[in-house]
Scaffold this motif. Structure first.
Motif, PDB file in Angstrom:
ATOM      1  N   THR A   5       0.897  -1.061   0.037  1.00 53.23           N
ATOM      2  CA  THR A   5       0.170   0.068   0.030  1.00 53.23           C
ATOM      3  C   THR A   5       0.797   1.049  -0.129  1.00 53.23           C
ATOM      4  N   THR A   7       1.415   5.607  -0.960  1.00 49.69           N
ATOM      5  CA  THR A   7       0.722   6.978  -1.305  1.00 49.69           C
ATOM      6  C   THR A   7       1.807   7.459  -2.588  1.00 49.69           C
ATOM      7  N   THR A   8       1.401   8.508  -3.405  1.00 44.69           N
ATOM      8  CA  THR A   8       2.360   9.051  -4.251  1.00 44.69           C
ATOM      9  C   THR A   8       2.844  10.456  -3.925  1.00 44.69           C
ATOM     10  N   ASP A  17      -0.557  12.609  -3.706  1.00 43.87           N
ATOM     11  CA  ASP A  17      -1.996  12.176  -3.344  1.00 43.87           C
ATOM     12  C   ASP A  17      -2.072  11.318  -2.125  1.00 43.87           C
ATOM     13  N   ARG A  21      -2.962   3.790  -2.120  1.00 46.12           N
ATOM     14  CA  ARG A  21      -3.384   2.852  -3.265  1.00 46.12           C
ATOM     15  C   ARG A  21      -2.552   1.719  -3.087  1.00 46.12           C
ATOM     16  N   GLY A  23      -0.705  -1.330  -4.493  1.00 41.01           N
ATOM     17  CA  GLY A  23       0.363  -1.709  -5.637  1.00 41.01           C
ATOM     18  C   GLY A  23       1.069  -3.165  -5.469  1.00 41.01           C
ATOM     19  N   ASP A  32       0.850   0.678  -9.708  1.00 45.85           N
ATOM     20  CA  ASP A  32      -0.474   1.055  -9.228  1.00 45.85           C
ATOM     21  C   ASP A  32      -1.457   0.129 -10.173  1.00 45.85           C
ATOM     22  N   ALA A  34      -4.690  -0.060  -9.283  1.00 46.70           N
ATOM     23  CA  ALA A  34      -5.835   0.614  -9.730  1.00 46.70           C
ATOM     24  C   ALA A  34      -5.816   1.094 -11.050  1.00 46.70           C
ATOM     25  N   PRO A  46     -10.137  -2.342  -3.867  1.00 48.19           N
ATOM     26  CA  PRO A  46      -9.501  -1.254  -3.955  1.00 48.19           C
ATOM     27  C   PRO A  46      -8.440  -1.176  -2.793  1.00 48.19           C
ATOM     28  N   ASP A  47      -8.282  -2.008  -2.192  1.00 48.79           N
ATOM     29  CA  ASP A  47      -7.157  -2.080  -1.115  1.00 48.79           C
ATOM     30  C   ASP A  47      -6.781  -3.440  -0.862  1.00 48.79           C
TER      31      ASP A  47
END
Length: 305
Positions: A5, A7-8, A17, A21, A23, A32, A34, A46-47
């Motif tokens: 998991t 974040t960007t 963001d 997300r 991954g 990524d 999604a 989604p997770d």
């Protein structure tokens, strides 16, 4: 697969963001999932917790996505993202005294029984204790002067397990990760470990979950832990007193294990309380827990007051 998991946002100041997300990591690149699913016109959970709960069919979709064309916008260098804890387990079940040498050092330094336990010694950590790679371990000097480390192989449950036999235990495993079982040794209360091991940030978890198919023998993994670059723990999972199958069978004899639950399988010797003289974590320290084929979980220790 190596699932995570993230974040960007680049450490150099790129766009951020904050939404976590799902991954997959390969060769230093984070894909990524999604974005890959949207590009392919398919839907995936989604997770990571939802992916585990969705079962093998959802995992097959993810495998197919990773085997196809990878659009550039869906791929990040791992140094350009921030990794989070893979997911927030419903239950974290810890196993105490599960390496023979740790039983011996604990009897000397922590007043536990010097005899090998006849059954697994179990305790729990709340989900609020979970923190991710790079996130701080909180040292509150008002509560502890004996903050300790424990590098442990984490087993992530993939299928509901209740009264499961040892022979069928591995059918219920989704994958493996790392938990650093942070412990305030001076907060044990009448033999109870919950507050000692359950405070916020006392369950660093990650950096990835490696699916079970990529680790055919989890009972033959090297593990070690370093504080400020100095090795404190070094062992192999083959030295567990109660192997993974036995742990799953014993726990599920009376407690339902659900998808996403985590079993922290115990610490080898080399904890701070067992050092002569004892050594404990203080603000400014960095602790790194490594398990073969999974990676390294790194966390700084910060003053929480």
């Amino acid at each position: 697969m190596r699932l995570l998991t993230f974040t960007t946002g680049s450490p150099a100041g790129g766009p951020v963001d904050p939404a976590p997300r799902l991954g997959a990591e390969r060769d230093g690149l984070v894909h990524d999932l999604a974005a890959l699913a949207a590009h392919a016109g398919v839907r995936i959970p989604p997770d990571l917790l939802s992916l585990v709960q969705a079962g093998p069919a959802a995992l097959d979709v993810v495998r197919a996505l990773l085997g196809g064309a990878l659009p550039g916008h869906a791929v990040h260098r791992i140094e350009d993202v921030r990794l989070c804890a893979p997911h927030r387990p419903g239950k974290i079940i810890g196993v105490g005294l599960n390496y023979v040498e740790h039983v011996a050092e604990s009897s000397r330094s922590l007043d536990t029984d010097k005899e090998l336990p006849p059954r697994p010694v179990l305790f729990s950590k709340p989900a609020t204790a979970v923190t991710g790679p790079g996130a701080p371990v909180l040292h509150n000097g008002d509560l502890t002067a004996q903050l300790d480390w424990e590098c442990e192989l984490a087993v992530v449950i993939g299928r509901t397990a209740f009264r499961v036999s040892e022979e069928a235990a591995y059918e219920h495993v989704f994958g493996y990760s790392i938990v650093n079982d942070i412990s305030a040794r001076d907060q044990r209360r009448s033999g109870q470990w919950f507050f000692s091991k359950g405070q916020d940030s006392y369950a660093p978890f990650g950096p990835v979950v490696v699916t079970a198919d990529e680790i055919p023998d989890p009972m033959a993994l090297d593990l070690d832990l370093r504080v400020n670059g100095v090795t404190k723990q070094k062992s192999n999972t083959r030295h567990m007193l109660f192997p993974i199958a036995r742990l799953i069978a014993d726990i599920s004899s009376g407690v339902t294990l659900e998808p996403g639950d985590v079993i922290a399988t115990g610490s080898p010797s080399g904890v701070g309380a067992g050092m002569v003289p004892p050594e404990f974590l203080v603000p400014g320290d960095t602790v790194e827990a490594t398990v073969e084929r999974i990676g390294t979980l790194t966390n700084p220790v910060v003053d929480a007051r």
